[in-house]
Design a protein around this motif. Sequence first.
Motif, PDB file in Angstrom:
ATOM      1  N   GLU A  89       0.801  -1.211   0.000  1.00 41.51           N
ATOM      2  CA  GLU A  89       0.000   0.000   0.000  1.00 41.51           C
ATOM      3  C   GLU A  89       0.841   1.271   0.000  1.00 41.51           C
ATOM      4  OE1 GLU A  89      -3.407   0.755   2.533  1.00 41.51           O
ATOM      5  OE2 GLU A  89      -3.661  -1.401   2.636  1.00 41.51           O
ATOM      6  N   THR A  90       1.993   1.194   0.644  1.00 44.81           N
ATOM      7  CA  THR A  90       2.775   2.419   0.748  1.00 44.81           C
ATOM      8  C   THR A  90       3.564   2.645  -0.528  1.00 44.81           C
ATOM      9  OG1 THR A  90       3.996   0.968   2.182  1.00 44.81           O
ATOM     10  CG2 THR A  90       3.290   3.070   3.099  1.00 44.81           C
ATOM     11  N   GLN A  91       3.255   3.695  -1.188  1.00 44.57           N
ATOM     12  CA  GLN A  91       3.983   4.017  -2.398  1.00 44.57           C
ATOM     13  C   GLN A  91       4.745   5.309  -2.185  1.00 44.57           C
ATOM     14  OE1 GLN A  91       0.445   3.900  -4.509  1.00 44.57           O
ATOM     15  NE2 GLN A  91       0.461   1.668  -4.365  1.00 44.57           N
ATOM     16  N   VAL A  92       5.721   5.486  -3.062  1.00 41.39           N
ATOM     17  CA  VAL A  92       6.593   6.639  -2.904  1.00 41.39           C
ATOM     18  C   VAL A  92       5.811   7.933  -3.095  1.00 41.39           C
ATOM     19  CG1 VAL A  92       8.761   7.643  -3.654  1.00 41.39           C
ATOM     20  CG2 VAL A  92       8.416   5.192  -3.790  1.00 41.39           C
ATOM     21  N   LYS A  94       2.855   8.563  -2.394  1.00 33.62           N
ATOM     22  CA  LYS A  94       2.105   8.874  -1.184  1.00 33.62           C
ATOM     23  C   LYS A  94       2.963   9.637  -0.200  1.00 33.62           C
ATOM     24  CE  LYS A  94      -1.845   6.003  -0.488  1.00 33.62           C
ATOM     25  NZ  LYS A  94      -2.361   4.760   0.040  1.00 33.62           N
TER      26      LYS A  94
END
Lengths: 332, 114
Positions: A89-92, A94
Amino acid sequence: MSAMEWALDGVLAAAITVVAWRALTVREHFQAIVLFITFGLLMALAWVRLSAPDVALAEAAIGAGLTGVLLLDALHYMGLFPVRKQTGETQVEKGLSARWARLLAFLALGGLGVVLLGVVFNLPREAGGLAGQAQGAMEKSGVEHPVTAVLLNFRAYDTWLELGVLLLALIGVLCARGETTLASGHNLSPKGQVLDWLVRWLTPVLVIVAGYLLWLGKTTSGGAFQAGVVLGAAGVLLWLSGEPVLERLPGVLWRGLAALGFAAFLAVGLASVMAGRYFLEYPEGWAGALILWIECAAAVSIGCTLAALFSAMHPPRQSQLSLEKQPKEGTE
Amino acid sequence: MEQHLIYASASMVLFCLGLYGVIAQRNLLRKIMALNITGSGVFLLFVSIAQRDAVDFADPVPHAMVLTGIVIALSSTAFALALARSIHRETGRQTLRGEPSREEEADSQREQSG
């Protein structure tokens, strides 16, 4: 206002602002909580400077004391288990957009701050307020301290519903816990002679202080709130030292005590309606006695609810065991 | 500048700082703490105005309301902390869904540069 007083107020206001800023931005959570407790103590000083000793007493006990304890306890509990990685879920982007969002929030709130400061400086210098009205009605209020008169006579409705909110918070915490009992099966404290001795002395002192504060409320600063919080602190102290008093009481009893203040208000209110008066309108000459009884009930109730809130934060033993397993399953 | 104005201006700064904390902080404990600071700002404005309206004593009505407010702030803090603990218990996270924690953000940045 003398220059000395001006300097004192200026330094205090600046210190409060700086400590709040540090508490919000410092990296370490533990450090932030300690700064938050400092913030509460400085606020208590500000209340004294603004001639609000009642609020100062409550702030010192609640803002600096109990809230700090609750936060430290939660930090300890949440620190026990490692943070699980969020998968995928964690993208750059974001992360970057979050930084922009923060900058935007900073600018927007900076603007809001300037507007609010402008509003504060343009407030009318004299607006009357309700002090005169309160002063005029003091004779009939049954007590001599204006704040107590407002809390338990002129605006008793507020206080009644506030006890309701406290009760609701307790119900909410118990629901979030998923257990109706307070049993936590903890044994945090290493038993020691010094701790035993200290708790044995402090508990009766706290109970006496609570009783004294309650009695003071009639004539000067003090009253049910402050007394209740001191009682609650005694409960928390006992819990932390391995003597969970509330857990040992039968469930009906501590629930009854927690609801006592709300029920006492309701009973007096209904009785006054039955007698043909308005809700919570005390009969002539009875106000003093009724306020004293309601205050006693409210103090016991607040103390019991606060101590129960603290105990109810701690999960029962079984789920603690399952917790220790859970994070491992997650990482596999 | 009168005494109540010093504290009233500090109160509005506190309010904005707290609100900024609620938005900018990811950790739930820090958000709850920031919310408490926002509340303190409001209380401080109330009591400053009570001081402005003093006759023989400061206006007791805002004092009583702030006392009530402090107790309510404590109960909502306790409830919020209980919810934060359940979120942590269920998901192992200390942040809301969709908000990466500081460690995760640092990780993803490292991946990007590496």
